[in-house]
Design an enzyme around this catalytic site. Structure first.
Site, PDB file in Angstrom:
ATOM      1  N   TYR A 276      52.024   4.581 -12.379  1.00 57.63           N
ATOM      2  CA  TYR A 276      52.893   5.729 -12.662  1.00 57.63           C
ATOM      3  C   TYR A 276      53.406   6.378 -11.364  1.00 57.63           C
ATOM      4  O   TYR A 276      54.604   6.601 -11.202  1.00 57.63           O
ATOM      5  CB  TYR A 276      52.094   6.742 -13.484  1.00 57.63           C
ATOM      6  N   GLN A 277      52.496   6.673 -10.450  1.00 63.78           N
ATOM      7  CA  GLN A 277      52.876   7.442  -9.238  1.00 63.78           C
ATOM      8  C   GLN A 277      53.876   6.655  -8.380  1.00 63.78           C
ATOM      9  O   GLN A 277      54.828   7.221  -7.854  1.00 63.78           O
ATOM     10  CB  GLN A 277      51.657   7.769  -8.363  1.00 63.78           C
TER      11      GLN A 277
ATOM     12  N   ASP B 163      48.037  16.709  -9.465  1.00 65.87           N
ATOM     13  CA  ASP B 163      46.972  15.833  -8.962  1.00 65.87           C
ATOM     14  C   ASP B 163      47.251  15.326  -7.548  1.00 65.87           C
ATOM     15  O   ASP B 163      46.365  14.784  -6.896  1.00 65.87           O
ATOM     16  CB  ASP B 163      46.740  14.651  -9.925  1.00 65.87           C
TER      17      ASP B 163
ATOM     18  N   ASP C  60      57.244  15.413 -12.220  1.00 65.44           N
ATOM     19  CA  ASP C  60      56.012  14.775 -12.677  1.00 65.44           C
ATOM     20  C   ASP C  60      55.291  15.791 -13.556  1.00 65.44           C
ATOM     21  O   ASP C  60      54.327  16.421 -13.137  1.00 65.44           O
ATOM     22  CB  ASP C  60      55.158  14.393 -11.464  1.00 65.44           C
TER      23      ASP C  60
ATOM     24  N   TYR D 215      47.809   5.758 -20.849  1.00 66.25           N
ATOM     25  CA  TYR D 215      48.767   6.628 -21.533  1.00 66.25           C
ATOM     26  C   TYR D 215      48.939   6.135 -22.973  1.00 66.25           C
ATOM     27  O   TYR D 215      48.751   4.943 -23.243  1.00 66.25           O
ATOM     28  CB  TYR D 215      50.122   6.629 -20.807  1.00 66.25           C
TER      29      TYR D 215
HETATM   30  N1  SAM Z   1      51.416  11.925 -14.684  1.00 62.82           N
HETATM   31  C1  SAM Z   1      51.119  12.892 -15.653  1.00 62.82           C
HETATM   32  C2  SAM Z   1      51.649  12.593 -17.030  1.00 62.82           C
HETATM   33  O1  SAM Z   1      52.701  11.960 -17.171  1.00 62.82           O
HETATM   34  O2  SAM Z   1      50.981  12.976 -17.966  1.00 62.82           O
HETATM   35  C3  SAM Z   1      51.486  14.251 -15.192  1.00 62.82           C
HETATM   36  C4  SAM Z   1      50.525  14.635 -14.128  1.00 62.82           C
HETATM   37  S1  SAM Z   1      50.644  16.170 -13.349  1.00 62.82           S
HETATM   38  C5  SAM Z   1      48.937  16.596 -13.437  1.00 62.82           C
HETATM   39  C6  SAM Z   1      51.453  17.304 -14.452  1.00 62.82           C
HETATM   40  C7  SAM Z   1      51.490  18.712 -13.878  1.00 62.82           C
HETATM   41  O3  SAM Z   1      52.627  19.425 -14.334  1.00 62.82           O
HETATM   42  C8  SAM Z   1      50.272  19.572 -14.227  1.00 62.82           C
HETATM   43  O4  SAM Z   1      49.510  19.777 -13.075  1.00 62.82           O
HETATM   44  C9  SAM Z   1      50.868  20.862 -14.776  1.00 62.82           C
HETATM   45  O5  SAM Z   1      50.160  22.007 -14.390  1.00 62.82           O
HETATM   46  C10 SAM Z   1      52.269  20.796 -14.187  1.00 62.82           C
HETATM   47  N2  SAM Z   1      53.265  21.631 -14.892  1.00 62.82           N
HETATM   48  C11 SAM Z   1      53.387  21.801 -16.233  1.00 62.82           C
HETATM   49  N3  SAM Z   1      54.394  22.647 -16.491  1.00 62.82           N
HETATM   50  C12 SAM Z   1      54.928  23.022 -15.298  1.00 62.82           C
HETATM   51  C13 SAM Z   1      55.990  23.883 -14.923  1.00 62.82           C
HETATM   52  N4  SAM Z   1      56.710  24.547 -15.844  1.00 62.82           N
HETATM   53  N5  SAM Z   1      56.269  24.033 -13.608  1.00 62.82           N
HETATM   54  C14 SAM Z   1      55.544  23.357 -12.660  1.00 62.82           C
HETATM   55  N6  SAM Z   1      54.510  22.543 -12.972  1.00 62.82           N
HETATM   56  C15 SAM Z   1      54.216  22.360 -14.268  1.00 62.82           C
END
Ligand code: SAM
Length: 286
Positions: free
Chosen positions: A66-67, A91, A160, A228
């Site tokens: 993914y990354q 992350d 992301d 996923y």
């Molecule tokens: N790869 C992952 C997936 O597809 O499920 C996503 C991983 S990353 C941990 C997602 C991040 O988006 C989370 O840390 C969450 O806190 C952040 N996030 C969610 N809503 C957001 C927003 N409105 N603004 C900024 N970050 C946000």
């Protein structure tokens, strides 16, 4: 029946009637932050796993697919991606990959939940190493608010985000695509976590259509990530003002360059292949 030492990802709104489960060796941490429930699990076969509001975000076994794909597809679809914005990505894995790109000079990241960042630094050091890169500047805040305050600044914006429930809902809406189009420099490219067609083809299509309203070229790419739902995830990629054939990367890394950067999944050929879609999906997304 799911035993107590199994974590089962059940999300009846987003993927009804199915659940992916992982055998857990240790429930390492759980808390309720200001924005979401956060769990860190040590699993038997997928390594350490981050779960937000009951949904798996990444596991150390398969996160690189993914990354790398969400980072290198847009970066190599831009001739000179010097200034990059990452939205979400708590992350640190996307920051880790973006920082590897030789043309990237500045990385800005806006993540809403500082606890995700802090816990990733503690429990997911192989991803959170991205936060220590000298090119990175991290802001804790909401991606939508941040976008409102930035105009014509970035070459590439990578979103992301978690799934479209909770704090990430706004990052899938048309207004967000409009704001991103304003935040880009000429020739700018966006790439957003766009969901899987196996689960929600209609929803993915709506998001693609939102992107089409504000971007000249739009495409959907996909990759496999076993942890996923359906083992599959897609990305919506757009160029704001030019016609771009996203299937053909502008920058092509040699095998040696990819090895030196410790890139394990992405290559020019998988970049191109990621845009090939099954016939029913092509028809659906038209
Ligand atoms: N790869 C992952 C997936 O597809 O499920 C996503 C991983 S990353 C941990 C997602 C991040 O988006 C989370 O840390 C969450 O806190 C952040 N996030 C969610 N809503 C957001 C927003 N409105 N603004 C900024 N970050 C946000």
């Amino acid at each position: 029946m799911i035993a107590r030492d199994w974590f089962s990802e059940q999300q009846q709104d987003l993927w009804p009637g199915q659940a992916f489960s992982l055998k857990v060796i240790k429930f390492v941490h759980e808390e309720k932050s200001k924005y979401q429930n956060i769990k860190i699990l040590e699993t038997e076969t997928y390594g350490t796993c981050l779960v937000l509001d009951g949904i798996i975000q990444c596991t150390t076994r398969d996160e690189f697919s993914y990354q790398e794909m969400i980072s290198f597809i847009p970066l190599n679809s831009h001739p000179n991606p010097t200034k990059v914005l990452i939205v979400g990505g708590g992350d640190g894995g996307v920051a880790r990959e973006v920082a590897k790109h030789p043309l990237v000079k500045e990385i800005h990241q806006v993540e809403i939940d500082k606890r995700v960042v802090e816990l990733s630094k503690k429990y997911l050091p192989n991803m959170a190493c991205g936060f220590y890169d000298p090119k990175l500047q991290l802001t804790i805040g909401d991606g939508l608010d941040y976008m409102r305050k930035h105009e014509k600044e970035f070459d590439v914006i990578i979103t992301d985000s978690s799934d479209p429930i909770g704090p990430a809902r706004s990052l899938f809406e048309e207004n967000y695509y409009k704001l991103m189009s304003n935040a880009l420099r000429p020739g700018g490219v966006v790439c957003s976590q766009g969901g899987s067609y196996w689960l929600e083809a209609g929803y993915v299509k709506d998001t693609i259509n939102s992107c089409r309203k504000h971007f000249r070229s739009v495409a959907y790419a996909h990759t496999s990530v076993p942890s996923y739902p359906c083992g599959h995830i897609g990305f919506i990629i757009g160029c704001v003002d030019f016609t771009r054939d996203f299937k053909s990367p502008i920058t092509n890394f040699s095998d040696k360059e990819l090895d030196d950067m410790n890139v394990k999944y992405y290559s020019s050929s998988i970049h191109s292949a990621a845009f090939a879609l099954p016939r029913w999906v092509e028809k659906c997304f038209k």
